[in-house]
Scaffold this active site. Structure first.
Site, PDB file in Angstrom:
ATOM      1  N   ASN A 152     -21.236  11.362  -7.284  1.00  0.00           N
ATOM      2  CA  ASN A 152     -20.145  10.224  -6.923  1.00  0.00           C
ATOM      3  C   ASN A 152     -19.558   9.584  -8.103  1.00  0.00           C
ATOM      4  OD1 ASN A 152     -19.181   7.901  -6.030  1.00  0.00           O
ATOM      5  ND2 ASN A 152     -20.812   7.228  -4.865  1.00  0.00           N
ATOM      6  N   CYS A 155     -16.717   5.860  -6.600  1.00  0.00           N
ATOM      7  CA  CYS A 155     -16.840   4.369  -5.910  1.00  0.00           C
ATOM      8  C   CYS A 155     -16.241   3.429  -6.719  1.00  0.00           C
ATOM      9  CB  CYS A 155     -18.393   3.992  -6.139  1.00  0.00           C
ATOM     10  SG  CYS A 155     -18.830   2.272  -5.044  1.00  0.00           S
ATOM     11  N   ASN A 220     -12.061   9.953  -2.880  1.00  0.00           N
ATOM     12  CA  ASN A 220     -12.945   8.557  -2.662  1.00  0.00           C
ATOM     13  C   ASN A 220     -12.019   7.627  -2.322  1.00  0.00           C
ATOM     14  OD1 ASN A 220     -14.965   6.794  -2.622  1.00  0.00           O
ATOM     15  ND2 ASN A 220     -16.315   8.091  -3.824  1.00  0.00           N
ATOM     16  N   CYS A 365      18.628   4.007  22.999  1.00  0.00           N
ATOM     17  CA  CYS A 365      17.988   2.642  22.061  1.00  0.00           C
ATOM     18  C   CYS A 365      19.011   2.436  20.856  1.00  0.00           C
ATOM     19  CB  CYS A 365      16.564   2.807  21.840  1.00  0.00           C
ATOM     20  SG  CYS A 365      16.713   4.293  20.507  1.00  0.00           S
TER      21      CYS A 365
HETATM   22  C1  LIG Z   1     -18.393   1.429   3.834  1.00  0.00           C
HETATM   23  C2  LIG Z   1     -18.000   2.785   3.237  1.00  0.00           C
HETATM   24  C3  LIG Z   1     -19.073   3.055   2.190  1.00  0.00           C
HETATM   25  C4  LIG Z   1     -18.842   4.122   1.420  1.00  0.00           C
HETATM   26  N1  LIG Z   1     -19.959   4.476   0.676  1.00  0.00           N
HETATM   27  C5  LIG Z   1     -19.727   5.603  -0.253  1.00  0.00           C
HETATM   28  C6  LIG Z   1     -20.900   6.097  -1.009  1.00  0.00           C
HETATM   29  O1  LIG Z   1     -21.968   5.458  -1.001  1.00  0.00           O
HETATM   30  N2  LIG Z   1     -20.638   7.057  -1.695  1.00  0.00           N
HETATM   31  C7  LIG Z   1     -19.352   7.857  -1.602  1.00  0.00           C
HETATM   32  O2  LIG Z   1     -19.457   8.714  -2.261  1.00  0.00           O
HETATM   33  N3  LIG Z   1     -18.671   7.546  -0.871  1.00  0.00           N
HETATM   34  C8  LIG Z   1     -18.461   6.365  -0.101  1.00  0.00           C
HETATM   35  N4  LIG Z   1     -17.643   6.027   0.594  1.00  0.00           N
HETATM   36  C9  LIG Z   1     -16.377   6.829   0.670  1.00  0.00           C
HETATM   37  C10 LIG Z   1     -16.285   7.843   1.790  1.00  0.00           C
HETATM   38  O3  LIG Z   1     -17.337   9.029   1.610  1.00  0.00           O
HETATM   39  C11 LIG Z   1     -15.027   8.346   1.781  1.00  0.00           C
HETATM   40  O4  LIG Z   1     -14.796   9.284   0.593  1.00  0.00           O
HETATM   41  C12 LIG Z   1     -13.789   7.713   2.244  1.00  0.00           C
HETATM   42  O5  LIG Z   1     -14.166   6.770   3.076  1.00  0.00           O
HETATM   43  C13 LIG Z   1     -12.603   8.467   2.681  1.00  0.00           C
HETATM   44  O6  LIG Z   1     -12.714   8.994   3.892  1.00  0.00           O
HETATM   45  P1  LIG Z   1     -12.359   8.379   5.465  1.00  0.00           P
HETATM   46  O7  LIG Z   1     -10.767   8.196   5.100  1.00  0.00           O
HETATM   47  O8  LIG Z   1     -12.744   9.483   6.306  1.00  0.00           O
HETATM   48  O9  LIG Z   1     -13.071   7.380   5.622  1.00  0.00           O
HETATM   49  C14 LIG Z   1     -17.937   4.755   1.498  1.00  0.00           C
HETATM   50  C15 LIG Z   1     -16.799   4.490   2.411  1.00  0.00           C
HETATM   51  C16 LIG Z   1     -17.011   3.502   3.392  1.00  0.00           C
HETATM   52  C17 LIG Z   1     -15.976   3.103   4.318  1.00  0.00           C
HETATM   53  S1  SF4 Z   2      19.381   9.614  19.797  1.00  0.00           S
HETATM   54 FE1  SF4 Z   2      17.378   8.868  19.849  1.00  0.00          FE
HETATM   55  S2  SF4 Z   2      17.470   7.198  18.613  1.00  0.00           S
HETATM   56 FE2  SF4 Z   2      19.467   7.552  18.970  1.00  0.00          FE
HETATM   57  S3  SF4 Z   2      20.134   6.416  20.917  1.00  0.00           S
HETATM   58 FE3  SF4 Z   2      19.277   8.381  21.540  1.00  0.00          FE
HETATM   59  S4  SF4 Z   2      17.084   7.980  22.083  1.00  0.00           S
HETATM   60 FE4  SF4 Z   2      17.690   6.464  20.568  1.00  0.00          FE
END
Ligand SMILES: Cc1cc2nc3c(=O)[nH]c(=O)nc-3n(C[C@H](O)[C@H](O)[C@H](O)COP(=O)(O)O)c2cc1C
Ligand code: SF4
Ligand SMILES: Cc1cc2nc3c(=O)[nH]c(=O)nc-3n(C[C@H](O)[C@H](O)[C@H](O)COP(=O)(O)OP(=O)(O)OC[C@H]3O[C@@H](n4cnc5c(N)ncnc54)[C@H](O)[C@@H]3O)c2cc1C
Ligand code: SF4
Ligand code: SF4
Lengths: 490, 457
Positions: A152, A155, A220, A365
């Site tokens: 890692n 972070c 990350n 629209c």
């Molecule tokens: C609450 C939380 C805790 C995390 N803790 C870690 C961690 O301990 N180690 C790590 O490598 N990444 C950690 N991450 C990052 C995730 O592994 C991942 O890389 C990141 O959330 C992107 O993926 P996603 O868009 O699917 O969430 C954490 C993410 C979240 C949301």
């Molecule tokens: S072409 Fe699409 S964006 Fe333009 S008026 Fe018609 S529905 Fe709305």
């Protein structure tokens, strides 16, 4: 919930289907995977009990919540961005690595591997930047039975203030050196998890590769402040009236992650087997990461939002799509889109498209109209009922005309013929028209149009040969490298 | 302004009526309003806005709900339609904004504009904030407005925002005209109409109640004011012209509806027959069901296709258990001091559209209450009669057409420049929102005619 929905459990679909059914199995830096769907190192992989339930739901692998000297977390820890009523389009955390003793995590890894020998368990590791500390933790994780190690270096909060996490990932020399220490000891594959909080992801990727990494994972989380309470002026998440920058993830970060994935995969000195991470929530997202070269994908936010069960559609949807496209294995389509990402200077300047509105689908629209006038090139007009094309009418004139209109409630008794009025057909005067001579083919109108396929972008450059900026410069057609790009299609 | 008890406090709600006339379209809560607001596409030159007679900027007020700018949302509504709260409940939106919504052609689910509008207006009331407009600087000019219904109220608001004094005269004890006394209680409770007018009166409108203005009175007002606005609505409901109409138990839809709304009437007898098939007849029939009738019939001399009620009102009535008898014509009312039944003949429409009785088809429909609802008469004739007052009067020559006051649609001006008009007395009887739109245009028209070009407050 039922058992893991592997490809084999879909056999009931009929013999033809079953015979042609693709497989999700693959190999990632030497690790056999039953499917490419892994849980990322995060709260969904906090402990063995969780990971075993995740495996039951169908996840092929899990990267353990980062193991290191136990930390103390704050509360609260998360905040998010909602978008037009949808929750958690972007997710942010200020959580640190595992708060559980190293020994407990390692015991549970051993337990999970004993009960789920075919599932992949990766130990995510973070210790202080000392050779002995890394050697020690590598040894213990592998002794516990981990199939691989993820370092890692990503972070972005808290741990980085202590010289770990992204503090390592942001300095190529550290990245290379620590990877090297780990490789001195490791018997299993070593995956380096990269931080996106740098200006060029290829620099730490190259460093990891030089250090001997077997694979990479990216991305990350991204440094973020998700929002500020307009009553208390308090940024979120709120920890006793204060906040700290956190790590951003979830659907909002996917485009950023895809770009970084492509940059790594398109660079020979960075390129390694890659586990894609960032905003993956369904099989479509996964397919896109694989098309850009990833062998596995990791998921965090989507599993935190909806639970482990989302993996069922990830498998099912990907298999169905593969069958439809004729792909038998992940390898069959991995990286297929990479040749289609080029540098701008290599794009065809002679490719010309224009917007075409399909009047039969248009609902009137006029979002395309206002978008083209205010955000593009003023070439959509409301003149279908004028005797001749009229490009002089401005949006202001259109609105003023409507404001002057006297509308009344249609009353059957007073207004003969109004009762049968239909709203199923778009009145002709509401359907905009594209002036194709002035359309630059920017796509904007087709992006804002709420109706699928109502505005299509049609090719009009009949016989012009391919010609890029690079070629024009080479031919001496452009004197200075900074000259303006002119359209030849005037 | 003299001290007066706020209008909503001048009425006492009848518990039975409150219980039986609950909201037809319940209000949104925030959790429902915001996703619905987000569903709106924010159309350019929006068809919903064009369809609204007052041209409320629908996409703007909806986006303000989505962004949490509720006070701004209410202001956007009120700026175009000073009776925005009443209209959100009373408007037949199926043929107005919601009927025009492009979503009909998208997923067949128009945006629930009216409920969103009510949400924004309710939020304004709940916040306790004042009307978001101030009267314009006083100009010393004044206008007399005859009638205090939606048309006059909307006209008065425009005048006050331009610093012109507005004196409203109404024959009734409370303001609002049919907005207060006529709209079905399950759409717009009487007290809600009054609440809105109370807020409007923050602009400094002068009310003169229980003052029926006749020709002489009008001539006097013409002399004391710089212009006159006529918002007198329509008159009484037509008579059938058959024997027995004077019997007890024969009433008309307006009296029945005003009766239950004001609390004077809380029940009806078992068998009710409503004659006529317009929206008012439907309202009277549904009210009868809710007031305890066990059998309610609507009679119409033509067929369902010719019925003047909106299709959705017809469906609503059937849903409430109202029965319809088509192609019948009343020929007499039976009873003995009190009504017992209605004599009917079956009729058929001929090629030319006229109606002929069918032979030997007479029958009697038993009834305890007969409610006439065969259209409102006009009552503007006193404007075109010979002037009965002083020599300065001009109104004696106001042009009428089939009893309706003829106006210039854009300014509300009548054939006599000092007189303006709007609402039901000019348009033959439409909806509250049409009266508001007429009144608004006339208010602006009067100000223009008086040469006052102040910006809006
Ligand atoms: C609450 C939380 C805790 C995390 N803790 C870690 C961690 O301990 N180690 C790590 O490598 N990444 C950690 N991450 C990052 C995730 O592994 C991942 O890389 C990141 O959330 C992107 O993926 P996603 O868009 O699917 O969430 C954490 C993410 C979240 C949301
Ligand atoms: S072409 Fe699409 S964006 Fe333009 S008026 Fe018609 S529905 Fe709305
Ligand atoms: C039963 C019924 C139900 C209705 N339901 C709806 C509905 O659901 N939704 C909707 O939008 N519309 C509805 N309408 C129509 C709506 O009420 C009218 O279109 C609207 O009120 C017209 O406003 P106005 O100002 O022109 O006239 P009115 O509301 O009729 O107001 C006229 C006022 O002028 C006063 N007046 C008249 N002559 C004089 C005089 N000589 N001197 C002093 N005062 C005078 C009257 O007392 C009255 O208060 C309904 C109408 C009826 C009859
Ligand atoms: S593609 Fe761009 S320039 Fe062409 S019509 Fe659409 S918005 Fe306008
Ligand atoms: S027509 Fe419908 S979608 Fe468009 S602005 Fe009006 S309410 Fe919104």
């Amino acid at each position: 919930m039922g058992s893991a929905l592997g490809s084999e459990s879909l056999d009931g679909w009929g013999c033809n289907m079953a015979k042609d059914r693709p497989t999700l199995t693959s190999t990632f830096c030497g690790i056999e995977c039953m499917n490419p769907f892994w849980l990322a190192s995060a709260p969904p992989t906090n402990c063995g009990e969780q990971i075993m339930r995740a495996f039951d739901a169908g996840w092929g692998g899990a990267v353990w919540k980062t193991i290191g000297e136990p930390i103390t977390n704050v509360s609260s820890r998360y905040s998010s961005i909602d978008w037009e009523g949808r929750r958690m389009m972007g997710f942010n955390n200020i959580e640190l690595i595992s708060d559980r003793p190293i020994e407990v995590n390692l015991q549970e890894i051993a337990e999970v591997k004993r009960r789920y020998p075919k599932h992949v368990v990766i130990a995510s590791l973070m210790v202080e930047s000392k050779r002995e500390s890394w050697h020690d933790i590598v040894q213990r994780a592998e002794d516990a039975g981990a199939d691989g190690l993820e370092l890692n270096f990503g972070c972005p909060h808290g741990m980085s203030e202590r010289g770990m996490g992204s503090a390592v990932g942001q300095v190529p020399e550290y990245c290379e050196k620590i990877t090297g220490w780990v490789k001195e000891k490791a018997r299993t594959p070593v995956i380096v998890k990269l931080t996106p909080n740098i200006s060029d992801i290829r620099v730490p990727a190259r460093a990891a590769k030089r250090g001997g990494a077997d694979a990479l994972s990216a991305i990350n989380t991204i440094n973020s402040i998700t929002g500020i309470d307009l009553d208390t002026f308090q940024p979120s998440p709120n920890v006793d009236g204060k906040s700290s920058h956190g790590g951003y993830c979830g659907p909002a970060v996917k485009p950023i992650a895809l770009n970084m994935v492509q940059q790594i995969q398109a660079d020979a000195t960075s390129m390694l087997p890659l586990s894609g991470i960032g905003g993956i929530g369904n099989w479509r997202d996964a397919a896109e990461f694989i098309l850009l070269g990833c062998s596995t994908v990791q998921v965090c936010t989507a599993a935190m939002h909806y639970g482990y069960r989302i993996v069922e559609d990830m498998q099912d949807g990907l298999l169905n799509w593969m069958a439809e496209k004729g792909f038998a294995t992940i390898e069959d389509f991995r990286g297929l889109s990479l040749p289609n990402v080029r540098e701008w200077k290599q794009l065809n300047l002679n490719y010309q498209i224009v917007a075409r509105i399909h009047a039969d689908l248009c609902i009137g629209c006029q979002l395309c109209y206002t978008a083209c006038w205010d955000g593009a090139h003023q070439c959509i007009h409301l003149d279908r009922t004028s005797p001749a094309p009229d490009t002089t009418l401005t949006p202001g004139m259109v609105e003023a005309e409507s404001a002057r209109r006297i509308s009344t409630t249609p009353i059957p008794k007073l207004d003969a013929g109004t009762s049968g009025r239909t709203n199923a057909i778009t009145p002709l005067e509401r359907i905009p028209r594209v002036d194709e001579h002035h359309c630059v083919g920017c796509n904007l109108c087709s992006l804002v149009c709420p109706v699928e396929n109502c505005i299509t972008m049609e090719r009009i450059d009949k016989d012009l040969p391919f010609e890029s900026w690079e070629e024009r410069v080479a031919k001496g057609l452009i004197t200075s490298g900074t000259g303006e790009v002119m359209s030849t299609n005037t | 302004m003299s001290e007066r008890v706020p209008f909503p406090e001048q009425v006492v709600a009848t518990p039975e009526v409150v219980k039986r006339f609950g909201d037809l379209h319940p209000p949104f809560d925030r959790q429902a309003a915001v996703p619905e607001a987000n569903r709106c596409l924010y159309c350019f030159d929006a068809p919903c806005t064009i369809a609204c007679p007052t041209h409320i900027d629908v996409p703007s007020f909806i986006k303000k709900i989505a962004s949490g700018n509720l006070s701004g949302s209410a202001r956007t509504i009120l700026d175009a339609n000073i009776l925005g709260a009443s209209c959100s409940r009373a408007c037949p939106v199926e043929v107005l904004c919601e009927g025009a919504c492009v979503m009909h052609r998208y997923n067949k689910q128009p945006i629930q504009i009216a409920r969103l509008q009510r949400f924004a207006m309710d939020a304004l009331y709940e916040s306790g904030a004042p009307l978001p407009f101030a009267p314009g600087p006083e100009t010393g000019l004044s206008v007399a407005l005859i009638g205090a219904g939606p048309a006059s109220l909307a006209c008065a608001a425009e005048l006050r925002r331009r610093g012109i004094r507005a004196d409203l005269y109404d024959a009734r004890p409370l303001p609002g005209g049919l907005n207060t006394y006529g709209i079905a209680e399950y759409k717009l409770p009487l007290v809600e109409s009054l609440r809105e007018i109370e807020m409007l009166s923050q602009l400094g409108v002068e009310f003169h109640f229980e003052t029926k203005v006749d020709a002489a009175g009008l001539a006097e007002l013409e002399g004391t004011h710089d212009a006159v606005f006529l918002g007198i609505g329509l008159g009484a409901i037509h008579q059938l012209g058959v024997a027995g109409e004077e019997l007890a138990g024969v009433t008309n839809a307006l009296d029945l509806i005003a009766g239950y709304k004001s609390g004077a009437l809380t029940t009806v007898p078992k068998r009710v027959v409503v004659v006529g098939a317009g929206n008012t007849a439907i309202d009277a029939a549904i009210a009868s069901v809710r007031l305890g009738a066990s059998e309610v019939h609507i009679l119409y001399r033509r067929g369902q296709e010719q019925m003047s009620a909106f299709a959705f009102e017809y469906e609503h009535a059937k849903h409430e258990g109202v029965k319809f008898l088509w192609h019948v014509q009343p020929t007499g009312i039976r009873g003995d001091g009190i009504v017992k039944g209605l004599e009917l003949t079956r009729v058929a429409a001929t090629e030319d559209g006229s109606i002929v009785p069918e032979k030997d088809s007479a029958f009697v429909l038993e009834a305890d209450l007969i409610v006439l609802s065969i259209g409102q008469s006009t009552h503007a004739d006193f404007l075109s009669g010979s002037p009965s007052s002083g020599p300065s009067s001009t109104f004696g020559k106001i042009q009428l057409e089939r009893g309706r006051i003829v106006i210039d649609r854009a300014t509300g001006q009548t054939s006599q420049p000092k007189f303006f008009a709007g609402g039901d007395c000019t348009n033959g009887g439409r909806e509250v929102v049409d009266a508001v739109a007429d009144g608004k245009r006339a208010g602006i028209g009067i100000a223009g005619w008086l040469g006052v070009q102040h910006g809006k407050g």
